[in-house]
Write an enzyme that holds these catalytic residues in place. Structure first.
Site, PDB file in Angstrom:
ATOM      1  N   PHE A  11       0.820  -1.225   0.000  1.00 46.99           N
ATOM      2  CA  PHE A  11       0.000   0.000   0.000  1.00 46.99           C
ATOM      3  C   PHE A  11       0.854   1.276   0.000  1.00 46.99           C
ATOM      4  CE2 PHE A  11      -2.249   2.813   3.328  1.00 46.99           C
ATOM      5  CZ  PHE A  11      -2.779   3.657   2.374  1.00 46.99           C
ATOM      6  N   ASP A  32      10.278  -6.645  -3.550  1.00 53.57           N
ATOM      7  CA  ASP A  32       9.058  -7.050  -2.852  1.00 53.57           C
ATOM      8  C   ASP A  32       8.855  -8.552  -3.026  1.00 53.57           C
ATOM      9  OD1 ASP A  32       6.276  -5.246  -1.972  1.00 53.57           O
ATOM     10  OD2 ASP A  32       6.118  -7.425  -2.239  1.00 53.57           O
ATOM     11  N   THR A  35       3.946 -10.988  -1.068  1.00 52.60           N
ATOM     12  CA  THR A  35       3.124 -11.787  -0.151  1.00 52.60           C
ATOM     13  C   THR A  35       1.666 -11.525  -0.512  1.00 52.60           C
ATOM     14  OG1 THR A  35       2.823 -10.017   1.465  1.00 52.60           O
ATOM     15  CG2 THR A  35       4.824 -11.357   1.693  1.00 52.60           C
ATOM     16  N   GLU A 122       2.591   3.217  16.284  1.00 50.96           N
ATOM     17  CA  GLU A 122       2.149   2.190  17.244  1.00 50.96           C
ATOM     18  C   GLU A 122       3.259   1.741  18.181  1.00 50.96           C
ATOM     19  OE1 GLU A 122      -0.177  -1.034  15.762  1.00 50.96           O
ATOM     20  OE2 GLU A 122      -1.077   0.196  14.203  1.00 50.96           O
ATOM     21  N   SER A 149       5.240  -4.580  18.392  1.00 48.11           N
ATOM     22  CA  SER A 149       6.485  -4.881  19.110  1.00 48.11           C
ATOM     23  C   SER A 149       7.599  -5.253  18.129  1.00 48.11           C
ATOM     24  CB  SER A 149       6.267  -5.983  20.147  1.00 48.11           C
ATOM     25  OG  SER A 149       5.854  -7.173  19.537  1.00 48.11           O
ATOM     26  N   LYS A 151       7.811  -4.004  15.074  1.00 46.06           N
ATOM     27  CA  LYS A 151       8.222  -2.732  14.463  1.00 46.06           C
ATOM     28  C   LYS A 151       9.115  -1.962  15.444  1.00 46.06           C
ATOM     29  CE  LYS A 151       7.356  -1.092  11.052  1.00 46.06           C
ATOM     30  NZ  LYS A 151       7.974  -1.195   9.697  1.00 46.06           N
ATOM     31  N   ASN A 177      -2.452   5.543   7.680  1.00 47.41           N
ATOM     32  CA  ASN A 177      -2.573   6.041   6.308  1.00 47.41           C
ATOM     33  C   ASN A 177      -3.889   5.596   5.670  1.00 47.41           C
ATOM     34  OD1 ASN A 177       0.637   6.329   4.723  1.00 47.41           O
ATOM     35  ND2 ASN A 177       0.251   6.349   6.919  1.00 47.41           N
ATOM     36  N   ASP A 269     -14.393  -7.178  19.678  1.00 49.02           N
ATOM     37  CA  ASP A 269     -13.281  -6.220  19.710  1.00 49.02           C
ATOM     38  C   ASP A 269     -11.948  -6.940  19.468  1.00 49.02           C
ATOM     39  OD1 ASP A 269     -12.069  -3.778  19.916  1.00 49.02           O
ATOM     40  OD2 ASP A 269     -12.654  -3.411  21.997  1.00 49.02           O
ATOM     41  N   ALA A 271      -8.215  -8.026  20.425  1.00 53.70           N
ATOM     42  CA  ALA A 271      -7.503  -8.254  21.682  1.00 53.70           C
ATOM     43  C   ALA A 271      -6.433  -7.174  21.856  1.00 53.70           C
ATOM     44  CB  ALA A 271      -6.841  -9.628  21.654  1.00 53.70           C
TER      45      ALA A 271
HETATM   46  P1  NAD Z   1       1.401  -3.622   3.255  1.00 56.87           P
HETATM   47  O1  NAD Z   1       1.123  -4.847   4.040  1.00 56.87           O
HETATM   48  O2  NAD Z   1       0.331  -3.054   2.392  1.00 56.87           O
HETATM   49  O3  NAD Z   1       2.685  -3.860   2.313  1.00 56.87           O
HETATM   50  C1  NAD Z   1       3.815  -4.556   2.743  1.00 56.87           C
HETATM   51  C2  NAD Z   1       4.613  -4.953   1.511  1.00 56.87           C
HETATM   52  O4  NAD Z   1       5.812  -5.612   1.949  1.00 56.87           O
HETATM   53  C3  NAD Z   1       3.884  -5.949   0.591  1.00 56.87           C
HETATM   54  O5  NAD Z   1       4.005  -5.546  -0.750  1.00 56.87           O
HETATM   55  C4  NAD Z   1       4.586  -7.277   0.841  1.00 56.87           C
HETATM   56  O6  NAD Z   1       4.573  -8.138  -0.287  1.00 56.87           O
HETATM   57  C5  NAD Z   1       5.998  -6.803   1.176  1.00 56.87           C
HETATM   58  N1  NAD Z   1       6.727  -7.773   2.008  1.00 56.87           N
HETATM   59  C6  NAD Z   1       6.296  -8.394   3.136  1.00 56.87           C
HETATM   60  N2  NAD Z   1       7.246  -9.217   3.609  1.00 56.87           N
HETATM   61  C7  NAD Z   1       8.308  -9.094   2.778  1.00 56.87           C
HETATM   62  C8  NAD Z   1       9.607  -9.684   2.756  1.00 56.87           C
HETATM   63  N3  NAD Z   1       9.998 -10.564   3.686  1.00 56.87           N
HETATM   64  N4  NAD Z   1      10.461  -9.316   1.770  1.00 56.87           N
HETATM   65  C9  NAD Z   1      10.085  -8.431   0.808  1.00 56.87           C
HETATM   66  N5  NAD Z   1       8.857  -7.852   0.780  1.00 56.87           N
HETATM   67  C10 NAD Z   1       7.988  -8.180   1.754  1.00 56.87           C
HETATM   68  O7  NAD Z   1       1.914  -2.556   4.316  1.00 56.87           O
HETATM   69  P2  NAD Z   1       1.739  -0.971   4.335  1.00 56.87           P
HETATM   70  O8  NAD Z   1       0.500  -0.623   5.039  1.00 56.87           O
HETATM   71  O9  NAD Z   1       2.008  -0.440   2.981  1.00 56.87           O
HETATM   72  O10 NAD Z   1       2.956  -0.580   5.290  1.00 56.87           O
HETATM   73  C11 NAD Z   1       4.252  -0.356   4.751  1.00 56.87           C
HETATM   74  C12 NAD Z   1       5.177   0.086   5.870  1.00 56.87           C
HETATM   75  O11 NAD Z   1       4.691   1.279   6.466  1.00 56.87           O
HETATM   76  C13 NAD Z   1       5.317  -0.942   6.999  1.00 56.87           C
HETATM   77  O12 NAD Z   1       6.666  -0.955   7.411  1.00 56.87           O
HETATM   78  C14 NAD Z   1       4.417  -0.402   8.096  1.00 56.87           C
HETATM   79  O13 NAD Z   1       4.877  -0.781   9.359  1.00 56.87           O
HETATM   80  C15 NAD Z   1       4.565   1.095   7.871  1.00 56.87           C
HETATM   81  N6  NAD Z   1       3.418   1.922   8.320  1.00 56.87           N
HETATM   82  C16 NAD Z   1       2.167   1.632   7.877  1.00 56.87           C
HETATM   83  C17 NAD Z   1       1.104   2.474   8.268  1.00 56.87           C
HETATM   84  C18 NAD Z   1      -0.313   2.228   7.776  1.00 56.87           C
HETATM   85  O14 NAD Z   1      -1.206   2.975   8.140  1.00 56.87           O
HETATM   86  N7  NAD Z   1      -0.569   1.244   6.932  1.00 56.87           N
HETATM   87  C19 NAD Z   1       1.343   3.554   9.116  1.00 56.87           C
HETATM   88  C20 NAD Z   1       2.665   3.791   9.556  1.00 56.87           C
HETATM   89  C21 NAD Z   1       3.700   2.982   9.134  1.00 56.87           C
HETATM   90  O1  TDX Z   2     -13.055  -4.235  10.415  1.00 54.83           O
HETATM   91  C1  TDX Z   2     -12.450  -3.492  11.184  1.00 54.83           C
HETATM   92  N1  TDX Z   2     -13.158  -2.797  12.114  1.00 54.83           N
HETATM   93  C2  TDX Z   2     -12.574  -1.949  13.014  1.00 54.83           C
HETATM   94  O2  TDX Z   2     -13.269  -1.326  13.838  1.00 54.83           O
HETATM   95  C3  TDX Z   2     -11.006  -3.327  11.137  1.00 54.83           C
HETATM   96  C4  TDX Z   2     -10.193  -4.082  10.119  1.00 54.83           C
HETATM   97  C5  TDX Z   2     -10.427  -2.450  12.029  1.00 54.83           C
HETATM   98  N2  TDX Z   2     -11.176  -1.793  12.949  1.00 54.83           N
HETATM   99  C6  TDX Z   2     -10.529  -0.813  13.858  1.00 54.83           C
HETATM  100  C7  TDX Z   2      -9.256  -1.270  14.542  1.00 54.83           C
HETATM  101  C8  TDX Z   2      -8.482   0.024  14.680  1.00 54.83           C
HETATM  102  O3  TDX Z   2      -8.912   0.739  15.825  1.00 54.83           O
HETATM  103  O4  TDX Z   2     -10.127   0.275  13.017  1.00 54.83           O
HETATM  104  C9  TDX Z   2      -8.882   0.827  13.442  1.00 54.83           C
HETATM  105  C10 TDX Z   2      -7.873   0.744  12.321  1.00 54.83           C
HETATM  106  O5  TDX Z   2      -7.575  -0.636  12.115  1.00 54.83           O
HETATM  107  P1  TDX Z   2      -6.448  -1.122  11.064  1.00 54.83           P
HETATM  108  O6  TDX Z   2      -6.792  -0.629   9.694  1.00 54.83           O
HETATM  109  O7  TDX Z   2      -6.263  -2.584  11.259  1.00 54.83           O
HETATM  110  O8  TDX Z   2      -5.190  -0.263  11.508  1.00 54.83           O
HETATM  111  P2  TDX Z   2      -4.337  -0.181  12.879  1.00 54.83           P
HETATM  112  O9  TDX Z   2      -4.460  -1.420  13.685  1.00 54.83           O
HETATM  113  O10 TDX Z   2      -4.657   1.130  13.512  1.00 54.83           O
HETATM  114  O11 TDX Z   2      -2.851  -0.151  12.244  1.00 54.83           O
HETATM  115  C11 TDX Z   2      -2.594   0.626  11.053  1.00 54.83           C
HETATM  116  O12 TDX Z   2      -1.943   1.828  11.347  1.00 54.83           O
HETATM  117  C12 TDX Z   2      -0.621   1.752  11.839  1.00 54.83           C
HETATM  118  C13 TDX Z   2      -1.748  -0.175  10.065  1.00 54.83           C
HETATM  119  O13 TDX Z   2      -2.398  -1.399   9.756  1.00 54.83           O
HETATM  120  C14 TDX Z   2      -0.372  -0.422  10.618  1.00 54.83           C
HETATM  121  O14 TDX Z   2       0.444  -1.088   9.656  1.00 54.83           O
HETATM  122  C15 TDX Z   2       0.256   0.898  10.957  1.00 54.83           C
HETATM  123  O15 TDX Z   2       1.478   0.691  11.600  1.00 54.83           O
END
Ligand code: NAD
Ligand code: TDX
Length: 331
Positions: A11, A32, A35, A122, A149, A151, A177, A269, A271
């Site tokens: 993403f 990448d 996965t 987090e 943990s 991360k 995001n 909810d 855990a």
């Molecule tokens: P995502 O799960 O959408 O993407 C992760 C990507 O990493 C995938 O394309 C997957 O194929 C690849 N990947 C996983 N294991 C791998 C490995 N062993 N070798 C090579 N590639 C591998 O995750 P995201 O939401 O895009 O998050 C990306 C980064 O940003 C992460 O480090 C996450 O901790 C950080 N982050 C995410 C958020 C959020 O809101 N999603 C917020 C803050 C930080």
């Molecule tokens: O179906 C749902 N219903 C719901 O209420 C899902 C999937 C989540 N939730 C809640 C849990 C959280 O309070 O919504 C909030 C956001 O959930 P997630 O999208 O799973 O995000 P979160 O656990 O906050 O973590 C995200 O932000 C920080 C990203 O997945 C992480 O990769 C990033 O580090």
């Protein structure tokens, strides 16, 4: 600059690759593993002479060595990223987030390559709903889940490799995001695609938990800023003052979709569910002059709903398996 972007088919990584192609002349190698969370289709409209995809694991030391020899910098997004998965099976989180990051750091040390580590708010644990404070760069680490943990562990490895071995690294910790190309397991895309499929949105518990939303393109501009002018060894928090309760977000998705705002279900909810995240990004704004471009969450969310409406072939292959996973847990 020749840049490696790990996790660039995920993403935030794919949003970053689009951002870099649009705003710089850098050459990009995406590394990448593809996965379940990676999708090569997220990169398919990009110019082939600027972006190359290498399918491989960040834990593959020989592959990393070969790539690092031929590049100037690495931006490290690859991770197992979903809290709910980490509760069901923590092992891949240790392998990728800890051992994978270690493998990259060892190669960065050998090749003296510029390293930017992408992390999450987090790692700081959670805040009370009425706490006037927000997370800053000096908030102590206090992660709650197997995901956060691992991360936190990866951040600490980066800090140690900076101090002990002089690796030229920076770290950023960003809030939640939203935007295009996010996997349907995550909160906002899950609810949008539920609505598009005629399924009621699912709110964990009472839905009072607060997340601090930032558009993925603003996260990208912040990382590019840090890569360009960030101070080696420093950590920067990235956030756009976007605090909202989960209940508010679900109600807004329903309203923007033309449905009654109470047409959702409360489910089991999570855990250890963190209550609230909130970022103070003063350091990034004052020291590096960064500003978010997406200031209206309602507008950004409406555009995101439109993106999912227009890109069903991108998300629908993952939808059924994702919902089956949740259903098995009463979520
Ligand atoms: P995502 O799960 O959408 O993407 C992760 C990507 O990493 C995938 O394309 C997957 O194929 C690849 N990947 C996983 N294991 C791998 C490995 N062993 N070798 C090579 N590639 C591998 O995750 P995201 O939401 O895009 O998050 C990306 C980064 O940003 C992460 O480090 C996450 O901790 C950080 N982050 C995410 C958020 C959020 O809101 N999603 C917020 C803050 C930080
Ligand atoms: O179906 C749902 N219903 C719901 O209420 C899902 C999937 C989540 N939730 C809640 C849990 C959280 O309070 O919504 C909030 C956001 O959930 P997630 O999208 O799973 O995000 P979160 O656990 O906050 O973590 C995200 O932000 C920080 C990203 O997945 C992480 O990769 C990033 O580090």
């Amino acid at each position: 600059m020749k840049l490696i972007v790990t996790g660039g088919a995920g993403f935030i990584g794919s949003n970053f690759v689009h951002h870099v192609v649009a705003h710089t002349d850098h050459q990009i190698t995406v590394l990448d593993k593809l996965t379940y969370a990676g999708n090569a289709a997220s990169l398919e409209d990009l110019p082939e002479d600027r972006v190359r995809l290498v399918v491989g694991d960040i834990g593959d030391a020989d592959l990393i060595d070969d790539l690092f020899r031929r590049h100037d910098a690495v931006v490290h997004y690859a991770a197992e990223s979903h809290n709910d998965n980490s509760l069901a099976d923590p092992r891949p989180f240790l392998d990728t987030n800890i051992v994978g990051t270690y493998t990259l750091l060892e190669a960065a040390r050998r090749h003296d390559i510029r390293f930017h580590h992408v992390s999450t708010d987090e790692v700081y644990g959670d805040l009370e709903l009425d706490d006037p404070d927000r997370f800053t760069e000096s908030t102590p680490y206090n992660p709650s889940s197997p995901y956060s943990s691992t991360k936190a562990g990866s951040d600490l490895l980066v800090r140690a490799w900076i101090r002990s071995f002089g690796v030229r690294a920076t770290i950023s910790n960003c809030s939640n995001n939203y935007g295009p190309y996010q996997h349907v397991e995550k909160f906002i895309p899950r609810q949008i695609t539920n609505v598009l499929r005629g399924i009621r949105p699912k709110l964990y518990g009472a839905g009072l938990n607060v997340r601090d939303w930032i558009h993925a393109d603003d996260h990208s501009s912040a990382v590019l800023t840090i890569l360009g002018t960030g101070v080696i060894g420093e950590t920067y928090l990235i956030g756009a003052d976007g605090e909202r309760s989960n209940k508010d977000v679900v109600e807004l998705i329903l309203e923007l979709s033309g449905l009654p705002t109470d047409a959702y279900d409360h489910v089991v909810d999570r855990a250890g569910h963190d209550l609230r995240y909130a970022i103070d990004s003063t350091k990034l704004r004052t020291e590096l002059g960064w500003r978010p471009a997406y200031r209206d969450f309602r507008e950004g969310l409406a555009a995101t709903i439109e993106w999912y409406r227009a890109h069903e072939p991108w998300w629908s292959p993952a939808k059924d398996a994702t919902e089956a996973f949740y259903a098995a847990q009463g979520q």
